[in-house]
Design an enzyme around this catalytic site. Structure first.
Site, PDB file in Angstrom:
ATOM      1  N   ASP A   1       0.738 -10.875  -0.274  1.00 51.23           N
ATOM      2  CA  ASP A   1       2.024 -10.721   0.412  1.00 51.23           C
ATOM      3  C   ASP A   1       2.074 -11.580   1.671  1.00 51.23           C
ATOM      4  O   ASP A   1       3.141 -12.126   2.015  1.00 51.23           O
ATOM      5  CB  ASP A   1       2.273  -9.251   0.756  1.00 51.23           C
TER       6      ASP A   1
ATOM      7  N   ASN B   1       0.816  -1.212   0.000  1.00 50.40           N
ATOM      8  CA  ASN B   1       0.000   0.000   0.000  1.00 50.40           C
ATOM      9  C   ASN B   1       0.852   1.266   0.000  1.00 50.40           C
ATOM     10  O   ASN B   1       0.444   2.296  -0.535  1.00 50.40           O
ATOM     11  CB  ASN B   1      -0.922   0.006   1.223  1.00 50.40           C
TER      12      ASN B   1
ATOM     13  N   GLY C   1      -4.241 -11.277   1.937  1.00 49.29           N
ATOM     14  CA  GLY C   1      -3.367 -10.552   1.022  1.00 49.29           C
ATOM     15  C   GLY C   1      -2.299 -11.459   0.445  1.00 49.29           C
ATOM     16  O   GLY C   1      -1.757 -12.318   1.157  1.00 49.29           O
TER      17      GLY C   1
ATOM     18  N   THR D   1       6.688  -0.247  -2.975  1.00 50.75           N
ATOM     19  CA  THR D   1       6.834  -1.391  -3.876  1.00 50.75           C
ATOM     20  C   THR D   1       8.297  -1.811  -3.880  1.00 50.75           C
ATOM     21  O   THR D   1       9.189  -0.962  -4.007  1.00 50.75           O
ATOM     22  CB  THR D   1       6.402  -1.023  -5.307  1.00 50.75           C
TER      23      THR D   1
END
Length: 249
Positions: free
Chosen positions: A104, A9, A102, A12
């Site tokens: 990740d 969020n 998520g 990156t």
């Protein structure tokens, strides 16, 4: 060469893999309005896109997925694998709705299990502080979500007119002698204590003394002051993406 991309969020992270070896890596701010062409031009300054054999993507920003598809097709001319439903992960996910987890978090669990075995607990210091748990049987069984360090501190600064933002560094002492020192002490020791309390509760529910691995941008600041964190792996998510790529070839 594999390009692993972890779109969070706030930030990156890119990592370039030659086999299992992580080479160059880069970190940029996540901007949801970026186009695939902008991403291609940006990455072209970092690396030779023509040398990329594949891209494995984890994105918590859904809009950016199609932009990375464009990047892969037009700029890298390489296949793109997006971690999500239907992708082979090598780990069973026990969650009421697995689509809510998520990507990740799944990547972190995969990498932690591969590196440390099961059970294992991952603490990811990001926009939120995520705790993800691999049970003794080797399955992903859920986690805990708490406000992230920077998110919490920004909220505090916004609501307290006399407080100013401070650098995220270790304070000279637990007992602050200045406002900045007091804030830094609350940040470091407060979040370390939060981690230890949540980990102990997780271990009690698991019935196992699971090791704890920390990742994320501020992991190295908090880990030395935590009684439960045993390892810091800054690029755990990227390693999980590499493993996902390999398992889908």
């Amino acid at each position: 060469m594999l390009l692993a991309v972890d779109v969070g969020n706030t930030q990156t992270v890119f990592g370039l893999y030659d086999g299992a070896e992580l080479g160059e890596r880069w970190r940029i701010a996540t901007e949801a309005h970026r186009t695939g062409d902008e991403l291609g031009a940006l990455l072209g300054d970092f690396l030779d896109l023509s040398a990329i054999d594949g891209i494995c993507l984890s994105s918590t920003v859904p809009r950016l997925i199609r932009e990375y598809e464009h990047l892969a097709e037009r700029w890298a001319k390489a296949p793109l694998l997006v971690l999500g439903p239907g992708v082979k992960t090598g780990i069973a996910i026990h969650y009421d709705d697995p689509r809510e987890v998520g990507p990740d978090r799944i990547a972190n669990a995969i990498a932690a299990k591969e590196r440390f075995g099961a059970p294992v607990i991952v603490v990811d210091f990001g926009t939120s502080t995520n705790f993800d748990i691999v049970a003794p049987e080797g399955d992903y069984v859920g986690g805990v979500l708490a406000p992230g360090i920077e998110t919490s501190m920004d909220a505090l600064f916004a609501r307290a007119a006399r407080l100013v933002k401070v650098d995220y560094v270790e304070p000279p002492s637990v007992i602050g002698k200045t406002t900045a020192g007091g804030l830094q002490s609350g940040l470091v020791y407060g979040f370390a204590g939060q981690v230890d309390g949540i980990v102990e509760a997780i271990r009690g529910e698991l019935g196992a003394d699971a090791p704890v691995v920390a990742t994320g941008g501020l992991a190295e600041l908090i880990a030395p002051h935590s009684k439960t964190i045993s390892s810091v792996e800054p690029f755990l998510t990227l390693d999980g993406l590499r493993l996902v790529w390999e398992r889908n070839q």
